[in-house]
Design a protein around this motif. Structure first.
Motif, short mmCIF file in Angstrom:
data_model
loop_
_atom_site.label_atom_id
_atom_site.label_comp_id
_atom_site.label_asym_id
_atom_site.label_seq_id
_atom_site.Cartn_x
_atom_site.Cartn_y
_atom_site.Cartn_z
N LYS A 565 0.84 -1.19 0.00
CA LYS A 565 0.00 0.00 0.00
C LYS A 565 0.88 1.25 0.00
O LYS A 565 1.91 1.30 0.66
CB LYS A 565 -0.91 0.02 1.23
N GLY A 566 0.40 2.28 -0.71
CA GLY A 566 1.17 3.49 -0.84
C GLY A 566 0.80 4.53 0.22
O GLY A 566 -0.17 4.38 0.97
N ASN A 567 1.54 5.63 0.34
CA ASN A 567 1.28 6.77 1.22
C ASN A 567 0.54 7.86 0.44
O ASN A 567 0.91 8.17 -0.69
CB ASN A 567 2.58 7.33 1.78
N SER A 568 -0.47 8.44 1.07
CA SER A 568 -1.23 9.52 0.43
C SER A 568 -0.59 10.86 0.80
O SER A 568 -0.48 11.22 1.97
CB SER A 568 -2.69 9.50 0.88
N ALA A 569 -0.16 11.61 -0.12
CA ALA A 569 0.47 12.91 0.13
C ALA A 569 -0.59 13.99 0.36
O ALA A 569 -1.67 13.95 -0.23
CB ALA A 569 1.35 13.28 -1.05
N GLN A 570 -0.32 14.96 1.28
CA GLN A 570 -1.28 16.03 1.57
C GLN A 570 -1.02 17.23 0.67
O GLN A 570 0.08 17.46 0.24
CB GLN A 570 -1.17 16.48 3.03
N THR A 571 -2.08 17.95 0.40
CA THR A 571 -1.97 19.19 -0.35
C THR A 571 -2.86 20.23 0.32
O THR A 571 -3.80 19.89 1.05
CB THR A 571 -2.41 19.02 -1.81
N PHE A 572 -2.60 21.52 0.12
CA PHE A 572 -3.37 22.59 0.73
C PHE A 572 -3.85 23.55 -0.35
O PHE A 572 -3.21 23.69 -1.40
CB PHE A 572 -2.52 23.34 1.76
N GLU A 573 -4.98 24.19 -0.03
CA GLU A 573 -5.51 25.19 -0.94
C GLU A 573 -5.36 26.57 -0.32
O GLU A 573 -5.66 26.75 0.85
CB GLU A 573 -6.97 24.93 -1.24
N GLY A 574 -4.98 27.53 -1.12
CA GLY A 574 -4.93 28.93 -0.66
C GLY A 574 -3.81 29.19 0.33
O GLY A 574 -3.09 28.30 0.74
N ALA A 575 -3.74 30.43 0.75
CA ALA A 575 -2.75 30.84 1.73
C ALA A 575 -3.31 32.00 2.55
O ALA A 575 -3.71 33.02 2.00
CB ALA A 575 -1.48 31.26 1.05
N PRO A 576 -3.44 31.88 3.84
CA PRO A 576 -3.08 30.66 4.58
C PRO A 576 -4.13 29.58 4.37
O PRO A 576 -5.25 29.87 4.01
CB PRO A 576 -3.02 31.15 6.02
N SER A 577 -3.75 28.36 4.66
CA SER A 577 -4.68 27.26 4.46
C SER A 577 -5.74 27.23 5.54
O SER A 577 -6.91 26.90 5.26
CB SER A 577 -3.91 25.93 4.43
N MET A 578 -5.37 27.54 6.81
CA MET A 578 -6.33 27.44 7.91
C MET A 578 -7.11 28.76 8.02
O MET A 578 -6.57 29.83 7.76
CB MET A 578 -5.58 27.18 9.22
N PRO A 579 -8.40 28.65 8.44
CA PRO A 579 -9.20 29.87 8.66
C PRO A 579 -8.61 30.72 9.81
O PRO A 579 -8.05 30.18 10.76
CB PRO A 579 -10.58 29.34 9.04
N MET A 580 -8.70 32.03 9.66
CA MET A 580 -8.24 32.94 10.72
C MET A 580 -9.37 33.13 11.75
O MET A 580 -10.53 33.31 11.39
CB MET A 580 -7.87 34.30 10.11
N ILE A 581 -9.01 33.06 13.06
CA ILE A 581 -9.98 33.30 14.15
C ILE A 581 -9.51 34.53 14.91
O ILE A 581 -8.63 34.46 15.77
CB ILE A 581 -10.08 32.09 15.09
N PRO A 582 -10.07 35.72 14.58
CA PRO A 582 -9.61 36.95 15.24
C PRO A 582 -9.99 37.01 16.73
O PRO A 582 -9.22 37.48 17.55
CB PRO A 582 -10.28 38.06 14.42
N ASP A 583 -11.17 36.53 16.99
CA ASP A 583 -11.64 36.54 18.37
C ASP A 583 -12.27 35.20 18.67
O ASP A 583 -13.03 34.65 17.86
CB ASP A 583 -12.69 37.66 18.61
N PHE A 584 -11.96 34.71 19.78
CA PHE A 584 -12.50 33.41 20.15
C PHE A 584 -13.84 33.63 20.86
O PHE A 584 -13.90 33.81 22.07
CB PHE A 584 -11.49 32.65 21.04
N VAL A 585 -14.82 33.64 20.00
CA VAL A 585 -16.18 33.83 20.51
C VAL A 585 -16.83 32.47 20.52
O VAL A 585 -16.89 31.78 19.49
CB VAL A 585 -16.98 34.80 19.61
N VAL A 586 -17.28 32.11 21.69
CA VAL A 586 -17.92 30.81 21.84
C VAL A 586 -19.11 30.73 20.90
O VAL A 586 -19.94 31.64 20.84
CB VAL A 586 -18.35 30.55 23.29
#
Length: 656
Positions: A565-586
């Motif tokens: 079995k092979g390894n699955s390589a990861q890829t990302f979209e956009g920059a930055p990839s993760m969403p920005m959280i300016p304020d941690f509002v519950v």
């Protein structure tokens, strides 16, 4: 060295020849009879074809007579022409006699008991003690006359003197009648028409070329001896008869040396058979150079041999006058007695040793291998009819042989005679007879199977001067298809899955035929020609097959190939990839769609390391507390081709 002198010449002209008695005085006693290789002897049955024992004189009549009605007087030389006519030098009658194939005897040249040297038409010419004869390819007859001349009887029946002078003896070389001889005896002709003459009392061999020039070829004039050597360095002791073989070598009966001498085309003289130091009747090897070939045989011996002839195969036949026998010197190097019994003189017809002779002289062979003898002191002409032996062939059945095999042909069939067998194949595409010169056994012929199928082998033996040809025997031989091997020369047996990847595969067969590949599990890998195409992780068996051909059986071999079995390589979209959280509002939510992807579009699951701070459901990320930290992972659970994966794609923290 003593001077050459023919002590017996005066006695040989007498009817009651005391030669055997004189030879007995000269002969060493105690010689034993040796049998060496006698199983392959030709068998002759001797009969009297002309002459009347005890009656000497001249008789043939105007119309010719046959058998005992014809008289001879000490016949000496004899030859056979291509038509089967015999010509005899009738020495006592001083003429040349002819016996035609029907047995009729006539005077061919001379006047019957009229002595002289007149040339001219055959029946008015005269001779005095003609000794020996030779005949050329045109039918001209040559005669040695003991009174010092060489005569020719041409095809028109005209007698001429071509060399020497009547009753003038000497050793002078020169042209024609300017040359001198002293008791010329044996005579033979080479392919160019040159004559060779045994000049007995000069102890030399003379040559008369086609221009009539007489020269001394070998021997020292007037000097006796047994020395071998070149030309005049060699010596003889009363040489008598002479013949030649197909290669042009001369063979001379060296009578008082009790040997047969050989003269090659360069004039080199050697002792071919017998021992000059010993008279006897031994059968055995012709000379001591052959001792290693026949360790149980002793040296052959002769007792004042007289005349000689040769057959087409190179075997020599000798009249051994002192032994009253006919001897054979085979090309195998063995001397054997084929007619008469040593020292048993007389006159008797019969098979081989049962025959009796009295001072046998001239010998000749016809095209059928029959031998003719001028039985001098019996005043008769004898014929030895060749009776060949029957041989058989043993040719057992042959087991099937695989294609490409090679085996010794001489082991297949044998002749009871021991003669070599000839084997031929009816279909050389199945089996052929080849010559293998590298065979250490000394046998050259091999049978090589050249293709699968069936052929008929024919074994035959053509016979020789002893054995009759044998009827051919046949055996079938089956050549079967042979096994072959297949060997991989290129294929990876273990690798990691990568969709659509192509590997090379190769193999060779012993037959050289193309190899075909097959996969046992096409879901793991498929084969296209010599391409191994990866389809999925797993295990498959690749079989390489060389198909059956006209000469080879099918063959295959296999390799097990494992695709990990092979390894699955990861890829990302956009920059930055993760969403920005300016304020941690519950309760605030964020979309993770497309943040991470895996090869082959495998589904992505998102996981938070601290669901109490940030939780994830599907692709929706929700803030659960105002302070804390969490790492976000993209995960793939794995499938049949790929391993599970968990990739850190980012993290969050607040108030710590």
């Amino acid at each position: 060295m003593q001077k050459c002198f023919h002590a017996m010449r005066i006695f040989r002209t007498m009817k009651n020849n005391p030669l055997p008695l004189l030879l007995a005085i000269l002969t060493l006693s105690g010689a034993s009879q040796l049998q060496a290789g006698t199983s392959n002897l030709p068998i002759f049955t001797f009969s009297t074809i002309a002459g009347d024992v005890g009656t000497n004189g001249w008789s043939d009549g105007s119309d010719g007579v046959t058998g005992t009605n014809a008289w001879f007087w000490q016949p000496e030389g004899i030859v056979v022409d291509g038509a089967g006519n015999l010509y005899i030098a009738d020495r006592g009658n001083s003429d040349i006699r002819k016996i035609d194939p029907t047995g009729v005897v006539r005077t061919f040249a001379g006047q019957g008991d009229v002595y002289g040297t007149n040339d001219g038409p055959a029946l008015t010419a005269a001779f005095e003690q003609p000794a020996q004869l030779a005949i050329d390819t045109n039918g001209n007859l040559f005669v040695t006359d003991q009174q010092g001349v060489i005569r020719m009887i041409d095809t028109n029946g005209v007698v001429t003197t071509i060399a020497g002078q009547y009753n003038v003896f000497g050793s002078t070389d020169g042209v024609g009648t300017n040359a001198l001889f002293n008791d010329p005896e044996g005579i033979t002709i080479d392919d160019s028409g040159n004559l060779f003459v045994v000049d007995s009392q000069n102890c030399t061999i003379r040559k008369i070329d086609t221009n009539g020039v007489v020269s001394t070829f070998v021997g020292k004039v007037g000097v006796t001896g047994s020395a071998d050597g070149v030309g005049t360095n060699a010596t003889f002791h009363f040489p008598e008869g002479m013949t030649r073989d197909a290669e042009g070598n001369l063979y001379v009966v060296d009578s008082l040396n009790n040997t047969i001498r050989k003269i090659d085309t360069n004039g080199v003289v050697s002792t071919y058979a017998g021992n000059p130091q010993l008279a006897g009747s031994n059968d055995g090897i012709r000379n001591l150079s052959l001792a290693s070939n026949y360790p149980s045989s002793s040296l052959a011996s002769f007792n004042s041999p007289w005349e000689i002839t040769s057959d087409a195969n190179g075997n020599l036949y000798v009249s051994d006058g002192g032994n009253e026998t006919i001897r054979r010197i085979g090309t195998n190097g063995l001397v054997t007695t084929v007619g008469g019994t040593p020292k048993a003189k007389g006159h008797a017809d019969g098979l081989g040793a049962k025959a009796r002779f009295f001072n046998p002289s001239g010998v000749a062979l016809d095209d059928q291998g029959n031998i003719y003898v001028a039985d001098m002191n019996n005043d008769t002409i004898r014929k030895g009819t060749l009776g060949k032996l029957v041989q058989t062939i043993k040719f057992p059945a042959i087991v099937p042989k695989p294609f490409g095999s090679q085996f010794k042909i001489y082991s297949l069939a044998t002749a009871s005679s021991g003669l070599p067998i000839t084997i031929t194949s009816a279909n050389t595409n199945v089996a052929s007879v080849n010559l293998n010169t590298n065979d250490p056994s000394g046998h050259g012929d091999y049978l090589v199977s050249t293709g699968a199928g069936t052929t008929t082998l024919t074994a035959s033996q053509s016979g020789d001067d002893v054995y009759l040809p044998v009827q051919s025997l046949q055996q079938k031989i089956v050549v079967s298809k042979t096994s072959q091997t297949v060997m991989f020369t290129g294929l990876v047996t273990r690798g990691t899955y990568s969709q659509g990847e192509i590997w090379g595969v190769s193999a060779v067969s012993a037959s050289g035929t193309p190899v075909v590949f097959k996969s046992s599990n096409t879901n793991v890998a498929s084969i296209s020609g010599t391409n191994f195409v990866v389809q999925s992780a797993g295990v498959t068996t690749i079989t390489a097959t060389a198909p059956e051909t006209a000469n080879y059986k099918a063959a295959s071999t296999s390799l097990v190939v494992t695709i990990l079995k092979g390894n699955s390589a990861q890829t990302f979209e956009g920059a930055p990839s993760m969403p920005m959280i300016p304020d941690f509002v519950v309760g605030a939510t964020y979309d993770l769609s497309g943040v991470a992807t895996f090869s082959a579009n495998f589904p992505v699951n998102y996981v938070s390391s601290n669901p109490k701070f940030i939780s994830i459901s599907g692709t929706t990320m929700t803030v659960r507390a105002t302070t804390g930290s969490a790492t976000i992972y993209a995960t793939f659970p794995g499938n049949k081709d790929y391993l599970p994966m968990k990739v850190n794609i980012g993290g969050y923290g607040e108030g710590q």
